[in-house]
Write an enzyme that holds these catalytic residues in place. Structure first.
Site, mmCIF file in Angstrom:
data_model
loop_
_atom_site.group_PDB
_atom_site.id
_atom_site.type_symbol
_atom_site.label_atom_id
_atom_site.label_comp_id
_atom_site.label_asym_id
_atom_site.label_seq_id
_atom_site.Cartn_x
_atom_site.Cartn_y
_atom_site.Cartn_z
ATOM 1 N N ASP A 17 27.603 -11.587 7.567
ATOM 2 C CA ASP A 17 28.381 -13.185 8.115
ATOM 3 C C ASP A 17 29.560 -13.061 8.482
ATOM 4 O OD1 ASP A 17 25.176 -14.064 6.903
ATOM 5 O OD2 ASP A 17 26.305 -13.282 5.279
ATOM 6 N N TYR A 193 22.051 1.004 5.742
ATOM 7 C CA TYR A 193 21.272 0.876 4.752
ATOM 8 C C TYR A 193 20.463 2.003 3.882
ATOM 9 C CZ TYR A 193 21.169 -3.896 7.097
ATOM 10 O OH TYR A 193 22.074 -5.257 7.913
ATOM 11 N N GLN A 255 37.697 -4.024 11.633
ATOM 12 C CA GLN A 255 36.918 -4.328 13.096
ATOM 13 C C GLN A 255 37.690 -3.701 13.747
ATOM 14 O OE1 GLN A 255 35.855 -7.944 13.740
ATOM 15 N NE2 GLN A 255 33.697 -8.222 12.677
ATOM 16 N N ARG A 271 23.631 -1.204 12.524
ATOM 17 C CA ARG A 271 22.594 -2.214 11.862
ATOM 18 C C ARG A 271 22.917 -3.555 11.767
ATOM 19 N NH1 ARG A 271 25.667 -1.247 5.012
ATOM 20 N NH2 ARG A 271 26.608 -3.097 5.238
ATOM 21 N N GLY A 272 22.308 -3.818 10.902
ATOM 22 C CA GLY A 272 22.205 -5.823 11.122
ATOM 23 C C GLY A 272 22.713 -6.223 11.630
ATOM 24 N N GLU A 273 23.551 -6.364 11.819
ATOM 25 C CA GLU A 273 23.180 -7.447 13.445
ATOM 26 C C GLU A 273 25.287 -7.088 14.667
ATOM 27 O OE1 GLU A 273 22.593 -11.998 13.320
ATOM 28 O OE2 GLU A 273 23.679 -12.440 14.648
ATOM 29 N N ASP A 274 26.456 -7.623 13.674
ATOM 30 C CA ASP A 274 27.311 -7.290 14.947
ATOM 31 C C ASP A 274 27.933 -5.512 15.089
ATOM 32 O OD1 ASP A 274 29.600 -8.590 15.869
ATOM 33 O OD2 ASP A 274 30.960 -7.659 14.523
ATOM 34 N N SER A 275 27.607 -5.061 14.344
ATOM 35 C CA SER A 275 27.372 -3.180 14.911
ATOM 36 C C SER A 275 26.540 -2.785 15.162
ATOM 37 C CB SER A 275 27.029 -2.312 13.598
ATOM 38 O OG SER A 275 26.465 -2.460 12.738
HETATM 39 O O1 TRH Z 1 26.959 -5.168 7.765
HETATM 40 P P1 TRH Z 1 25.929 -5.317 8.530
HETATM 41 O O2 TRH Z 1 24.176 -4.691 6.945
HETATM 42 O O3 TRH Z 1 25.217 -7.124 7.808
HETATM 43 C C1 TRH Z 1 23.893 -7.924 7.663
HETATM 44 C C2 TRH Z 1 24.003 -8.671 8.812
HETATM 45 O O4 TRH Z 1 24.127 -8.687 9.680
HETATM 46 C C3 TRH Z 1 22.430 -9.126 8.382
HETATM 47 O O5 TRH Z 1 21.362 -9.069 10.055
HETATM 48 C C4 TRH Z 1 23.025 -9.846 7.676
HETATM 49 O O6 TRH Z 1 21.384 -10.824 7.351
HETATM 50 C C5 TRH Z 1 23.422 -9.815 6.330
HETATM 51 O O7 TRH Z 1 24.593 -8.791 7.572
HETATM 52 C C6 TRH Z 1 23.489 -10.939 5.614
HETATM 53 O O8 TRH Z 1 26.059 -5.307 9.534
HETATM 54 P P2 TRH Z 1 26.815 -5.874 10.188
HETATM 55 O O9 TRH Z 1 26.612 -7.094 11.397
HETATM 56 O O10 TRH Z 1 27.194 -4.959 11.965
HETATM 57 O O11 TRH Z 1 28.109 -6.330 10.124
HETATM 58 C C7 TRH Z 1 28.736 -4.999 9.629
HETATM 59 C C8 TRH Z 1 30.545 -5.772 9.810
HETATM 60 O O12 TRH Z 1 31.685 -5.351 9.476
HETATM 61 C C9 TRH Z 1 30.271 -5.523 11.762
HETATM 62 O O13 TRH Z 1 31.058 -6.761 11.981
HETATM 63 C C10 TRH Z 1 31.083 -4.003 11.606
HETATM 64 C C11 TRH Z 1 32.349 -4.516 10.603
HETATM 65 N N1 TRH Z 1 32.765 -3.055 10.254
HETATM 66 C C12 TRH Z 1 33.550 -3.086 9.768
HETATM 67 O O14 TRH Z 1 34.507 -3.261 10.311
HETATM 68 N N2 TRH Z 1 34.209 -1.272 9.943
HETATM 69 C C13 TRH Z 1 33.338 -0.527 9.375
HETATM 70 O O15 TRH Z 1 34.248 1.059 9.194
HETATM 71 C C14 TRH Z 1 32.588 -0.303 9.663
HETATM 72 C C15 TRH Z 1 30.967 0.033 9.415
HETATM 73 C C16 TRH Z 1 32.047 -2.182 9.915
#
Ligand code: TRH
Length: 377
Positions: A17, A193, A255, A271-275
């Site tokens: 988010d 996860y 990030q 995983r998720g959305e952004d990564s």
């Molecule tokens: O953390 P997430 O699992 O987030 C999830 C999903 O977005 C899911 O769809 C949503 O419903 C839920 O949250 C609430 O995975 P995501 O989306 O990849 O987000 C991780 C963020 O962390 C992304 O912006 C990349 C960042 N990141 C860093 O900045 N540094 C790091 O070392 C890592 C591993 C990730």
């Protein structure tokens, strides 16, 4: 006059988010000269991605974005020209009144979750609910023309390619994280996860003739890594070797650095959305651990993405990607699927770059939002 934007982010869990909204907010400021306030209810989650964040400040500026703590007790605020409720979060009632009180109510958007499903094209941009004079619209990111596209900063692919050509820059970056991998090692990043299939995959890597250096940012998968290594403690900096695999735990980095990590690796598990989106911009083969949803509806989303992503591939490569991703998300023999993927590696590698270029032909999400606003006024 500059348009003012309010982006509301409620951190449900994890980092997606805040990851998405922070990226969007920065881009609106840097590339579209918008005035952006980002309302975040959990500054601690934000701090992990952006260590400069002061978790005790109710108002601060980061990268030109006015970051506001979204308090439980809302104090009256004038509404902005554009209001984004990220991932269907509920706006404060008093703020909705403020929207309705404006001479011209703002453009009010619900920024939805990313999905490759067909129906997204039909729903993107449609009106949703109304509150007094304020009309809400659905705004869907997506991979297909007719959606809102994906977050992609100007010059991102050029920066990525320059970095991938520059072995010294990569070595320096990795050294900064305490990583020095053998020159013939396959570099894999692992952000996922909890996943019971991990052991099976790592067994295959451990038995391989080519060494693997596995980089694991601190997080939820560490329990499974520990089980596989049969060790009690794993913390940042730990390195352990089992067979051909060297496991190294990395700190959770900011990030921008996470992008560089993805750019360095031969294979990225995300995983998720952004990564997931960032791994696509890295142009390297990848594996997606999709966020689990009730009644397994996430599996439809997974399939929709795979259908799109594997178009144009040979049947062998398509099956290899489908098999590996299904095994990771729904259970299956990860070890066997990994070996199958290795057989089609050159094609899968080439495809990762081509997919990235194809996706980059679409307008990016920030530009699409600005255009939506310009069409609306
Ligand atoms: O953390 P997430 O699992 O987030 C999830 C999903 O977005 C899911 O769809 C949503 O419903 C839920 O949250 C609430 O995975 P995501 O989306 O990849 O987000 C991780 C963020 O962390 C992304 O912006 C990349 C960042 N990141 C860093 O900045 N540094 C790091 O070392 C890592 C591993 C990730």
């Amino acid at each position: 006059m500059k348009a003012s934007w309010d982006i509301f982010c409620s951190v449900v869990d994890n980092f997606g988010d805040i990851g998405v909204t922070w990226r969007l907010a920065r881009q609106l400021v840097a590339e579209h000269q918008c005035e952006v306030r980002l309302w975040v209810d959990d500054l601690r989650a934000f701090e992990r991605l952006c260590p400069e964040v002061d978790i005790s400040a109710f108002r601060q500026w980061q990268a030109g974005v006015e970051v506001r703590h979204w308090p439980t007790e809302w104090a009256a605020q004038p509404a902005a020209d554009v209001v984004i409720a990220a991932f269907a979060c509920q706006l404060p009632a008093a703020y909705m009144e403020a929207m309705a009180e404006r001479e011209r109510p703002p453009l009010w958007l619900n920024l939805d979750y990313l999905s490759a499903e067909d129906w997204v094209v039909g729903c993107h941009g449609l009106p949703s609910v109304k509150f007094k004079g304020a009309q809400k619209y659905f705004f869907f990111p997506g991979f297909r023309p007719g959606t809102g596209g994906l977050l992609r900063e100007v010059g991102l692919l050029e920066r990525r390619r320059a970095f991938q050509k520059d072995t010294l820059a990569q070595r320096n970056f990795l050294q900064g994280l305490g990583v020095s991998a053998a020159s013939d090692a396959r570099l894999i990043s692992l952000f996922a996860y909890e996943n019971a299939g991990l052991g099976n995959w790592l067994d295959a890597l451990a038995a391989d003739t080519r060494p693997t250096h596995l980089l694991v940012p601190e997080g939820r998968i560490l329990g499974d890594v520990k089980r596989w290594l049969a060790c009690d403690e794993l913390h940042v900096g730990t390195q352990q070797v089992r067979g051909a695999v060297t496991v190294q735990v990395l700190p959770f980095v900011r990030q921008e650095q996470y992008d560089q990590l993805l750019w360095c690796c031969d294979f990225n598990a995300v995983r998720g959305e952004d990564s997931f989106v960032r791994a696509q911009w890295a142009g390297r083969p990848m594996l997606w651990h999709i966020y689990r949803q009730d009644e397994d509806i996430h599996l439809d989303k997974l399939e929709a993405f795979l259908d799109l992503y594997t178009q144009g591939l040979s049947p062998q490569a398509r099956d290899a990607i489908n098999g590996l991703w299904q095994a990771w998300n729904a259970g299956g023999d990860m070890g066997q699927c990994w070996k199958t993927l290795l057989n089609v590696w050159p094609e899968v590698s080439l495809h990762a770059e081509q997919w990235c270029l194809e996706q980059a032909l679409q307008a990016d999400l920030a530009a699409a939002l600005v255009q939506f606003y310009l069409n609306w006024i």
